[in-house]
Scaffold this active site. Structure first.
Site, short mmCIF file in Angstrom:
data_model
loop_
_atom_site.label_atom_id
_atom_site.label_comp_id
_atom_site.label_asym_id
_atom_site.label_seq_id
_atom_site.Cartn_x
_atom_site.Cartn_y
_atom_site.Cartn_z
N SER A 101 0.83 -1.20 0.00
CA SER A 101 0.00 0.00 0.00
C SER A 101 0.87 1.26 0.00
O SER A 101 1.63 1.48 -0.94
CB SER A 101 -0.96 -0.04 1.20
OG SER A 101 -1.96 0.93 1.08
N ASP A 197 -10.15 -4.91 -3.85
CA ASP A 197 -9.52 -3.90 -3.00
C ASP A 197 -10.36 -2.63 -3.03
O ASP A 197 -10.59 -2.05 -4.10
CB ASP A 197 -8.10 -3.63 -3.52
CG ASP A 197 -7.26 -2.80 -2.57
OD1 ASP A 197 -7.83 -1.98 -1.82
OD2 ASP A 197 -6.03 -2.97 -2.59
N HIS A 227 -7.75 -5.55 0.11
CA HIS A 227 -6.56 -4.73 0.34
C HIS A 227 -5.57 -5.39 1.28
O HIS A 227 -4.36 -5.15 1.16
CB HIS A 227 -6.98 -3.36 0.87
CG HIS A 227 -5.87 -2.35 0.91
ND1 HIS A 227 -5.26 -1.88 -0.24
CD2 HIS A 227 -5.25 -1.72 1.94
CE1 HIS A 227 -4.32 -1.01 0.08
NE2 HIS A 227 -4.30 -0.89 1.40
#
Length: 249
Positions: A101, A197, A227
């Site tokens: 991320s 996600d 995610h």
């Protein structure tokens, strides 16, 4: 489990870390926004690397986990400084950088700062430029006004308490953007992205793939992965991606 160690950075921040000795290249895990080095992916990869006898480093950015400072004080540039300090002081030789991320953005910034050290890169739901293209682009006029008058806005999260996004984070983020100028990744790269996600879109993953230049770059889309990308099959895909960028098949 080994005790947490600490590194004092040139900026006066105190970073918590766990380092495993072993053969190179060293795997460095870069976590996400408001995540910490005790997350599933970081701990799993550490155990996997240790079983292989391979060097591994995980750490907390300032304002995260056991490191000094508060999240609200930090910004992308601060966490980039933390990453450079941790890598420079705690590792030697070639690196395999694994960024999750926001850590994917940090991995790309590290590649721009010290490309000679990186032997391969794996990103998981990489979120480059999200302060501008995600936060700022979606802010209402009221939120933009609040940034100026109050200095921050609170954003809901699917995974934890609301994020406090400060004016400093937005303004600093504009100095760290990687999708506006040339982004050369002259080493094997694997981008991993789940189609379910809700924090980072597949469009972001494709944009990164299209924008970056490199001779050995692939994007793997995983249907219905979210995610977190941390169930058993996804962890196996991360392991495989690390092996691939090391040239082990």
């Amino acid at each position: 489990m080994a005790a947490t160690e600490f590194l004092e950075t040139p900026q006066g921040r105190r970073l918590a870390y766990h380092k495993s000795e072993g053969t190179g290249p060293t795997i460095v895990f870069l976590g996400g926004l408001k995540s910490d080095m005790e997350g599933t992916k970081a701990v799993h990869l550490e155990a996997w690397a240790q079983a292989r006898g391979q060097a591994f480093l995980r750490f907390d950015y300032s304002g995260h986990g056991e490191s000094s400072g508060t999240f609200e004080e930090g910004c992308i540039g601060d966490w980039h400084q933390d990453t450079v300090s941790a890598v420079s002081e705690l590792t030697e030789g070639p690196l395999i950088v694994v960024g999750s991320s926001m850590g994917g953005w940090q991995a790309l910034l590290l590649a721009k700062a010290m490309p000679e050290r990186i032997a391969g890169m794996v990103t998981i739901a990489a979120a480059p430029d999200f302060t501008e293209d995600g936060y700022w682009a979606s802010f209402s006029d009221e939120q933009k006004t609040a940034l100026d008058t109050v200095g921050h806005v609170a954003l809901p999260s699917d995974y934890m308490e609301p994020y406090i996004i400060t004016k400093r984070m937005i303004e600093d983020g504009r100095q760290q953007l990687v999708l506006r100028d040339a982004l050369d990744l002259p080493f094997p790269v694997r981008f991993l992205q789940g189609t379910a996600d809700t924090a980072v879109t597949t469009e972001t993953a494709v944009r990164l793939l299209d924008h970056a230049s490199g001779n050995e770059m692939r994007l793997l889309l995983v249907k219905d992965a979210d995610h977190r990308f941390s169930d058993g099959p996804c962890l196996g895909l991360i392991e495989n991606a690390v092996l691939e960028v090391m040239g082990i098949t």
